[in-house]
Design a protein around this motif. Structure first.
Motif, PDB file in Angstrom:
ATOM      1  N   ILE A 154      61.186  60.549  45.254  1.00 57.54           N
ATOM      2  CA  ILE A 154      62.222  59.992  46.140  1.00 57.54           C
ATOM      3  C   ILE A 154      62.712  58.650  45.599  1.00 57.54           C
ATOM      4  CG2 ILE A 154      62.686  59.135  48.466  1.00 57.54           C
ATOM      5  CD1 ILE A 154      60.497  61.142  49.420  1.00 57.54           C
TER       6      ILE A 154
ATOM      7  N   VAL B 124      73.304  64.069  48.372  1.00 57.71           N
ATOM      8  CA  VAL B 124      71.894  63.793  48.650  1.00 57.71           C
ATOM      9  C   VAL B 124      71.040  65.015  48.324  1.00 57.71           C
ATOM     10  CG1 VAL B 124      70.225  63.383  50.498  1.00 57.71           C
ATOM     11  CG2 VAL B 124      72.290  61.978  50.351  1.00 57.71           C
TER      12      VAL B 124
ATOM     13  N   ALA C 112      65.014  59.351  42.843  1.00 56.27           N
ATOM     14  CA  ALA C 112      66.293  59.823  43.379  1.00 56.27           C
ATOM     15  C   ALA C 112      67.125  58.662  43.910  1.00 56.27           C
ATOM     16  CB  ALA C 112      66.040  60.849  44.481  1.00 56.27           C
ATOM     17  N   ARG C 113      66.479  57.721  44.592  1.00 55.76           N
ATOM     18  CA  ARG C 113      67.203  56.562  45.116  1.00 55.76           C
ATOM     19  C   ARG C 113      67.802  55.734  43.978  1.00 55.76           C
ATOM     20  NH1 ARG C 113      63.697  52.253  48.292  1.00 55.76           N
ATOM     21  NH2 ARG C 113      62.732  52.223  46.223  1.00 55.76           N
TER      22      ARG C 113
ATOM     23  N   THR D  33      67.814  57.024  53.269  1.00 56.74           N
ATOM     24  CA  THR D  33      67.463  56.227  52.087  1.00 56.74           C
ATOM     25  C   THR D  33      68.419  56.496  50.933  1.00 56.74           C
ATOM     26  OG1 THR D  33      65.121  56.122  52.689  1.00 56.74           O
ATOM     27  CG2 THR D  33      65.661  55.823  50.353  1.00 56.74           C
ATOM     28  N   LEU D  34      68.801  57.750  50.736  1.00 59.31           N
ATOM     29  CA  LEU D  34      69.687  58.100  49.634  1.00 59.31           C
ATOM     30  C   LEU D  34      71.164  57.965  49.992  1.00 59.31           C
ATOM     31  CD1 LEU D  34      67.919  61.251  48.123  1.00 59.31           C
ATOM     32  CD2 LEU D  34      67.552  58.839  47.628  1.00 59.31           C
TER      33      LEU D  34
ATOM     34  N   ILE E  14      70.948  57.761  42.539  1.00 60.60           N
ATOM     35  CA  ILE E  14      72.008  58.267  43.407  1.00 60.60           C
ATOM     36  C   ILE E  14      73.360  57.618  43.108  1.00 60.60           C
ATOM     37  CG2 ILE E  14      71.666  56.613  45.294  1.00 60.60           C
ATOM     38  CD1 ILE E  14      72.248  60.406  45.696  1.00 60.60           C
TER      39      ILE E  14
END
Length: 333
Positions: free
Chosen positions: A164, A135, A167-168, A115-116, A171
């Motif tokens: 999460i 990541v 974070a996505r 995902t990241l 990034i």
């Protein structure tokens, strides 16, 4: 556009035409966003508030370039969204979004690492040998351990999933993050943790936020300025201290009155009823069917402009349009 402004919206409208009426009648149009002007300054958090259905999320999608506007102009970091000079990948590197529901906004078939890592690969902004390190560094920044990278979304709690999602969004190192109700789907005990994380990331990374919410309590805690939206229009905007101390529009006062108050202190009169049908909005001021202060003049066109009633404080209300700037005595009443 001034250097201090990173995002500017001018006369933005998003309309959704529906099928024709019975017997070949004219097509009906939903005016989801109807002539919005906004500015977001570098390093600030702008709170965008209003009830569900007022057009907040549609406005956010248009600002990201994910929803074509019917009219208007959007300038992001000096470049107009939708022009030939900027493509979709370039927009994603400048502005990202954290979604409301952490349970549906993550792909259940992808590990956190994928995902990241996928955005880094798609944008080609990191060498393959550096991706894993980036990541893991991002996971640490949002308060997750490195071994979370090998797990799937269903293995996490709601608060961890939202970390999460944050974070996505970060990034690609964007400058603007739109937060669409980022804590409304979380347990009350987790909300403060996510809000504090967002504030910490804003300070350390120099981010600019647009915080979309119907909860003025959250907006009051996070925002530098507030814009209040009703039925596709901004009805009041200004510094949050000014908005909460001297709300000018009856709708803003009603939203403040709805903030939960354990001490049972009077915050004003709450409103009843629902937002009118955007297919058939009321004539004149769109709030007049629910407004306890409505007069005959409020029920007829034209819709008043946003008037500056105090320094940096703008209100779209007939009484301010007629009397001008807010008087100190009236503001305290």
């Amino acid at each position: 556009m001034p250097e201090s402004v990173i995002l500017k919206v001018e006369d933005l409208a998003v309309h959704f035409p529906l099928g024709g009426g019975l017997l070949g009648g004219p097509r009906r149009v939903v005016h989801a966003v109807n002539g919005v002007d906004l500015e977001l300054k570098r390093g600030e958090c702008l709170g965008l508030v209003g009830e569900s259905g007022c057009g907040k999320s549609t406005l956010a999608l248009a600002m990201l370039g994910l929803q074509p506007p019917t009219r208007g102009r959007i300038v992001v970091d000096g470049t107009e969204v939708g022009s030939a000079a900027i493509d979709r990948k370039a927009r994603a590197r400048v502005a990202q979004m954290v979604f409301q529901d952490p349970y549906s906004s993550l792909n259940p078939r992808q590990t956190v690492r994928k995902t990241l890592a996928d955005p880094l690969r798609l944008h080609g902004i990191s060498a393959a040998s550096e991706i894993d390190g980036r990541v893991e560094a991002m996971l640490a920044r949002v308060g997750l351990r490195a071994d979370a990278a090998e797990r799937y979304p269903h293995e996490f709690s709601g608060g961890q999933r939202q970390r999460i999602g944050i974070a996505r969004a970060l990034i690609l190192e964007p400058k603007i993050v739109i937060l669409d109700e980022p804590v409304s789907a979380l347990d009350v005990s987790i909300r403060a943790q996510i809000i504090n994380l967002l504030l910490e990331l804003k300070a350390t990374l120099g981010l600019s936020y647009i915080m979309i919410s119907h909860d003025l309590g959250v907006v009051e805690h996070m925002s530098d300025r507030v814009a209040v939206m009703y039925l596709g229009r901004i009805v009041e905007s200004g510094p949050w201290e000014e908005i909460f101390a001297r709300p000018g529009h009856p709708y803003t006062r009603a939203l403040i009155a709805a903030i939960p108050d354990p001490f049972k202190l009077s915050r004003g009169t709450r409103i009843s009823g629902e937002i009118p049908n955007p297919l058939d909005p009321p004539a004149g001021c769109s709030f007049h069917p629910r407004c306890p202060e409505a007069r005959d003049a409020c029920r007829v066109p034209p819709i008043p402009d946003l008037d500056e009633v105090a320094a940096g404080h703008f209100v779209r209300c007939r009484r301010f349009h007629e009397i001008g700037r807010m008087q100190p005595a009236a503001a305290e009443a």
